[in-house]
Scaffold this motif. Structure first.
Motif, PDB file in Angstrom:
ATOM      1  N   SER A  42       0.872  -1.160   0.000  1.00  0.00           N
ATOM      2  CA  SER A  42       0.000   0.000   0.000  1.00  0.00           C
ATOM      3  C   SER A  42       0.915   1.217   0.000  1.00  0.00           C
ATOM      4  O   SER A  42       2.001   1.183   0.562  1.00  0.00           O
ATOM      5  CB  SER A  42      -0.887  -0.003   1.243  1.00  0.00           C
ATOM      6  N   SER A  43       0.496   2.278  -0.637  1.00  0.00           N
ATOM      7  CA  SER A  43       1.367   3.447  -0.724  1.00  0.00           C
ATOM      8  C   SER A  43       1.496   4.143   0.619  1.00  0.00           C
ATOM      9  O   SER A  43       2.445   4.848   0.863  1.00  0.00           O
ATOM     10  CB  SER A  43       0.857   4.421  -1.777  1.00  0.00           C
ATOM     11  N   SER A  44       0.551   3.944   1.491  1.00  0.00           N
ATOM     12  CA  SER A  44       0.597   4.596   2.782  1.00  0.00           C
ATOM     13  C   SER A  44      -0.458   3.986   3.685  1.00  0.00           C
ATOM     14  O   SER A  44      -1.503   3.548   3.230  1.00  0.00           O
ATOM     15  CB  SER A  44       0.315   6.087   2.594  1.00  0.00           C
ATOM     16  N   ALA A  48      -3.157  10.751   2.594  1.00  0.00           N
ATOM     17  CA  ALA A  48      -2.100  11.731   2.349  1.00  0.00           C
ATOM     18  C   ALA A  48      -2.313  13.029   3.114  1.00  0.00           C
ATOM     19  O   ALA A  48      -1.360  13.724   3.424  1.00  0.00           O
ATOM     20  CB  ALA A  48      -1.993  12.020   0.856  1.00  0.00           C
ATOM     21  N   ARG A 113       7.214   4.291   9.679  1.00  0.00           N
ATOM     22  CA  ARG A 113       6.666   4.917   8.480  1.00  0.00           C
ATOM     23  C   ARG A 113       7.773   5.724   7.842  1.00  0.00           C
ATOM     24  O   ARG A 113       8.776   6.032   8.479  1.00  0.00           O
ATOM     25  CB  ARG A 113       5.514   5.859   8.848  1.00  0.00           C
ATOM     26  N   GLU A 127       3.178  11.080   5.456  1.00  0.00           N
ATOM     27  CA  GLU A 127       3.786   9.845   4.966  1.00  0.00           C
ATOM     28  C   GLU A 127       4.154  10.021   3.500  1.00  0.00           C
ATOM     29  O   GLU A 127       3.365  10.549   2.707  1.00  0.00           O
ATOM     30  CB  GLU A 127       2.837   8.662   5.116  1.00  0.00           C
ATOM     31  N   ALA A 128       5.354   9.582   3.147  1.00  0.00           N
ATOM     32  CA  ALA A 128       5.814   9.640   1.756  1.00  0.00           C
ATOM     33  C   ALA A 128       5.073   8.576   0.951  1.00  0.00           C
ATOM     34  O   ALA A 128       4.682   7.546   1.494  1.00  0.00           O
ATOM     35  CB  ALA A 128       7.317   9.403   1.703  1.00  0.00           C
ATOM     36  N   ASP A 129       4.900   8.832  -0.357  1.00  0.00           N
ATOM     37  CA  ASP A 129       4.191   7.851  -1.176  1.00  0.00           C
ATOM     38  C   ASP A 129       5.085   6.642  -1.467  1.00  0.00           C
ATOM     39  O   ASP A 129       6.306   6.690  -1.324  1.00  0.00           O
ATOM     40  CB  ASP A 129       3.615   8.462  -2.449  1.00  0.00           C
ATOM     41  N   GLY A 130       4.450   5.548  -1.854  1.00  0.00           N
ATOM     42  CA  GLY A 130       5.135   4.274  -2.032  1.00  0.00           C
ATOM     43  C   GLY A 130       6.314   4.305  -2.984  1.00  0.00           C
ATOM     44  O   GLY A 130       7.342   3.685  -2.725  1.00  0.00           O
ATOM     45  N   ASN A 131       6.198   5.018  -4.087  1.00  0.00           N
ATOM     46  CA  ASN A 131       7.280   5.069  -5.062  1.00  0.00           C
ATOM     47  C   ASN A 131       8.491   5.815  -4.492  1.00  0.00           C
ATOM     48  O   ASN A 131       9.630   5.385  -4.667  1.00  0.00           O
ATOM     49  CB  ASN A 131       6.801   5.714  -6.357  1.00  0.00           C
ATOM     50  N   ASP A 132       8.249   6.921  -3.796  1.00  0.00           N
ATOM     51  CA  ASP A 132       9.348   7.672  -3.175  1.00  0.00           C
ATOM     52  C   ASP A 132      10.039   6.835  -2.103  1.00  0.00           C
ATOM     53  O   ASP A 132      11.258   6.886  -1.956  1.00  0.00           O
ATOM     54  CB  ASP A 132       8.841   8.978  -2.559  1.00  0.00           C
TER      55      ASP A 132
END
Length: 154
Positions: A42-44, A48, A113, A127-132
């Motif tokens: 999950s991206s976070s 966001a 996190r 929280e930073a996104d999954g790709n970052d």
């Protein structure tokens, strides 16, 4: 280091955070065959827009400077990256993606996190996104790869 033991200790047990097929990498050589069965993240865990006022010791702070470098979560993150570095360096591109994902999973399984500063609310974090996050893990796995000649300017 026994890569299968590492894999068992870092993979999330919650299906809401990680979906994994029944085949899993038990060694660096089998990671390429199971690269397509790598975890889906999950991206976070928070929306966001939720601002975090205080990072926990398990969190990894994304950014530069002394606070990020000395934060306990960042110290643990870099130590784990160091353990995986030789495996990462000798791996194919698809294996590297899987290894960086394992590093992210390691932090999340410890309750951490990946946080970045909230530009709209100074002093707060998002929280930073999954790709970052995965890019940060890949960068940590690459650090220290430059030869001494490159570092000395020769």
């Amino acid at each position: 280091m026994d890569q299968s033991k590492f894999h068992e200790t870092v993979m999330p047990t919650s299906k809401s955070r990680c979906i994994q097929s029944s085949s899993s990498p038990s060694s660096p050589s089998s990671a390429s065959s199971s690269a397509q069965s790598s975890p889906v993240h999950s991206s976070s865990s928070l929306p966001a827009s939720v601002s975090i006022t205080q990072p926990t010791p398990a969190d990894v702070i994304c950014g530069r400077g002394g606070k990020a470098n000395s934060h306990p979560g960042n110290v643990n993150f870099r130590a784990e990256a160091l353990k995986l570095r030789s495996w990462y360096e000798s791996s194919s591109k698809s294996e590297k993606f899987t290894i960086s994902s394992l590093l992210v999973d390691f932090v999340r399984e410890k309750g951490g996190r990946f946080l970045k500063r909230d530009a709209e609310r100074p002093g707060n974090w998002l929280e930073a996104d999954g790709n970052d996050v995965r890019k940060k893990a890949s960068q940590a796995l690459r650090e220290g790869r430059k030869s001494s000649n490159t570092l000395s300017g020769k």
